[in-house]
Design a protein around this motif. Structure first.
Motif, PDB file in Angstrom:
ATOM      1  N   GLY A  51       0.805  -1.216   0.000  1.00 11.91           N
ATOM      2  CA  GLY A  51       0.000   0.000   0.000  1.00 11.91           C
ATOM      3  C   GLY A  51       0.837   1.265   0.000  1.00 11.91           C
ATOM      4  O   GLY A  51       0.468   2.274  -0.599  1.00 11.91           O
ATOM      5  N   ALA A  52       1.987   1.231   0.663  1.00 16.07           N
ATOM      6  CA  ALA A  52       2.822   2.428   0.786  1.00 16.07           C
ATOM      7  C   ALA A  52       3.579   2.741  -0.499  1.00 16.07           C
ATOM      8  O   ALA A  52       3.781   3.919  -0.823  1.00 16.07           O
ATOM      9  CB  ALA A  52       3.801   2.264   1.937  1.00 16.07           C
ATOM     10  N   LEU A  53       4.000   1.740  -1.223  1.00 15.72           N
ATOM     11  CA  LEU A  53       4.756   1.982  -2.451  1.00 15.72           C
ATOM     12  C   LEU A  53       3.977   2.808  -3.474  1.00 15.72           C
ATOM     13  O   LEU A  53       4.479   3.833  -3.945  1.00 15.72           O
ATOM     14  CB  LEU A  53       5.239   0.659  -3.054  1.00 15.72           C
ATOM     15  N   PRO A  54       2.762   2.423  -3.846  1.00 10.80           N
ATOM     16  CA  PRO A  54       2.017   3.252  -4.800  1.00 10.80           C
ATOM     17  C   PRO A  54       1.708   4.655  -4.246  1.00 10.80           C
ATOM     18  O   PRO A  54       1.670   5.624  -5.003  1.00 10.80           O
ATOM     19  CB  PRO A  54       0.720   2.484  -5.047  1.00 10.80           C
ATOM     20  N   SER A  55       1.513   4.747  -2.929  1.00  4.22           N
ATOM     21  CA  SER A  55       1.231   6.047  -2.328  1.00  4.22           C
ATOM     22  C   SER A  55       2.414   6.997  -2.470  1.00  4.22           C
ATOM     23  O   SER A  55       2.237   8.207  -2.546  1.00  4.22           O
ATOM     24  CB  SER A  55       0.902   5.896  -0.844  1.00  4.22           C
ATOM     25  N   GLY A  56       3.611   6.466  -2.493  1.00 11.42           N
ATOM     26  CA  GLY A  56       4.794   7.295  -2.678  1.00 11.42           C
ATOM     27  C   GLY A  56       5.148   7.515  -4.126  1.00 11.42           C
ATOM     28  O   GLY A  56       5.644   8.575  -4.503  1.00 11.42           O
ATOM     29  N   ILE A  57       4.892   6.522  -4.962  1.00 10.51           N
ATOM     30  CA  ILE A  57       5.249   6.619  -6.380  1.00 10.51           C
ATOM     31  C   ILE A  57       4.282   7.528  -7.132  1.00 10.51           C
ATOM     32  O   ILE A  57       4.705   8.303  -7.995  1.00 10.51           O
ATOM     33  CB  ILE A  57       5.291   5.204  -7.016  1.00 10.51           C
ATOM     34  N   HIS A  58       2.989   7.475  -6.834  1.00 12.15           N
ATOM     35  CA  HIS A  58       1.986   8.261  -7.561  1.00 12.15           C
ATOM     36  C   HIS A  58       2.279   9.763  -7.538  1.00 12.15           C
ATOM     37  O   HIS A  58       2.306  10.400  -8.599  1.00 12.15           O
ATOM     38  CB  HIS A  58       0.584   7.963  -7.025  1.00 12.15           C
ATOM     39  N   PRO A  59       2.501  10.402  -6.380  1.00  9.72           N
ATOM     40  CA  PRO A  59       2.800  11.841  -6.393  1.00  9.72           C
ATOM     41  C   PRO A  59       4.079  12.174  -7.170  1.00  9.72           C
ATOM     42  O   PRO A  59       4.166  13.217  -7.812  1.00  9.72           O
ATOM     43  CB  PRO A  59       2.963  12.208  -4.921  1.00  9.72           C
ATOM     44  N   PHE A  60       5.053  11.293  -7.118  1.00  7.85           N
ATOM     45  CA  PHE A  60       6.284  11.507  -7.865  1.00  7.85           C
ATOM     46  C   PHE A  60       5.997  11.534  -9.369  1.00  7.85           C
ATOM     47  O   PHE A  60       6.473  12.408 -10.097  1.00  7.85           O
ATOM     48  CB  PHE A  60       7.298  10.415  -7.526  1.00  7.85           C
ATOM     49  N   LEU A  61       5.197  10.570  -9.836  1.00  7.36           N
ATOM     50  CA  LEU A  61       4.865  10.515 -11.264  1.00  7.36           C
ATOM     51  C   LEU A  61       4.004  11.690 -11.682  1.00  7.36           C
ATOM     52  O   LEU A  61       4.171  12.221 -12.786  1.00  7.36           O
ATOM     53  CB  LEU A  61       4.174   9.193 -11.585  1.00  7.36           C
ATOM     54  N   VAL A  62       3.103  12.134 -10.819  1.00  6.05           N
ATOM     55  CA  VAL A  62       2.251  13.300 -11.123  1.00  6.05           C
ATOM     56  C   VAL A  62       3.120  14.545 -11.228  1.00  6.05           C
ATOM     57  O   VAL A  62       2.922  15.400 -12.116  1.00  6.05           O
ATOM     58  CB  VAL A  62       1.152  13.467 -10.060  1.00  6.05           C
ATOM     59  N   SER A  63       4.092  14.708 -10.350  1.00  4.32           N
ATOM     60  CA  SER A  63       4.944  15.900 -10.375  1.00  4.32           C
ATOM     61  C   SER A  63       5.799  15.955 -11.635  1.00  4.32           C
ATOM     62  O   SER A  63       6.187  17.032 -12.076  1.00  4.32           O
ATOM     63  CB  SER A  63       5.830  15.969  -9.130  1.00  4.32           C
ATOM     64  N   TRP A  64       6.067  14.832 -12.249  1.00  2.00           N
ATOM     65  CA  TRP A  64       6.817  14.782 -13.492  1.00  2.00           C
ATOM     66  C   TRP A  64       5.906  14.735 -14.711  1.00  2.00           C
ATOM     67  O   TRP A  64       6.358  14.493 -15.824  1.00  2.00           O
ATOM     68  CB  TRP A  64       7.749  13.574 -13.493  1.00  2.00           C
ATOM     69  N   HIS A  65       4.590  14.927 -14.484  1.00  2.00           N
ATOM     70  CA  HIS A  65       3.579  14.963 -15.534  1.00  2.00           C
ATOM     71  C   HIS A  65       3.547  13.677 -16.361  1.00  2.00           C
ATOM     72  O   HIS A  65       3.291  13.693 -17.564  1.00  2.00           O
ATOM     73  CB  HIS A  65       3.775  16.171 -16.468  1.00  2.00           C
ATOM     74  N   ILE A  66       3.809  12.564 -15.682  1.00  2.00           N
ATOM     75  CA  ILE A  66       3.737  11.256 -16.341  1.00  2.00           C
ATOM     76  C   ILE A  66       2.334  10.707 -16.202  1.00  2.00           C
ATOM     77  O   ILE A  66       1.820  10.031 -17.099  1.00  2.00           O
ATOM     78  CB  ILE A  66       4.776  10.297 -15.739  1.00  2.00           C
ATOM     79  N   LEU A  67       1.641  11.033 -15.122  1.00  2.00           N
ATOM     80  CA  LEU A  67       0.249  10.606 -14.923  1.00  2.00           C
ATOM     81  C   LEU A  67      -0.661  11.814 -14.920  1.00  2.00           C
ATOM     82  O   LEU A  67      -0.352  12.878 -14.550  1.00  2.00           O
ATOM     83  CB  LEU A  67       0.085   9.869 -13.586  1.00  2.00           C
TER      84      LEU A  67
END
Length: 67
Positions: A51-67
């Protein structure tokens, strides 16, 4: 047990074995203690990690405009 600073007189009680282990007054000093988890604790830790891995990866990907 009362604690006090080690004096030079106390140093005669400190020994090192042939294998490099530390001894105090002939008894081995425990420098590490192994932790053994029960099966349910391993399961809970795994679920928390999943549960923690996607919670940390998602904001990172959003900040790089990947998602």
């Amino acid at each position: 047990m009362r604690r006090h600073s080690i004096s030079w007189d106390d140093m005669e009680h400190l020994e090192v074995g042939d294998d490099g282990r530390l001894f105090w007054k002939g008894e081995a000093v425990i420098l590490e203690k192994r932790l053994r988890l029960e099966t349910y604790q391993i399961l809970l830790a795994t679920l928390a990690t999943i549960g923690a891995l996607p919670s940390g990866i998602h904001p990172f990907l959003v900040s790089w405009h990947i998602l």
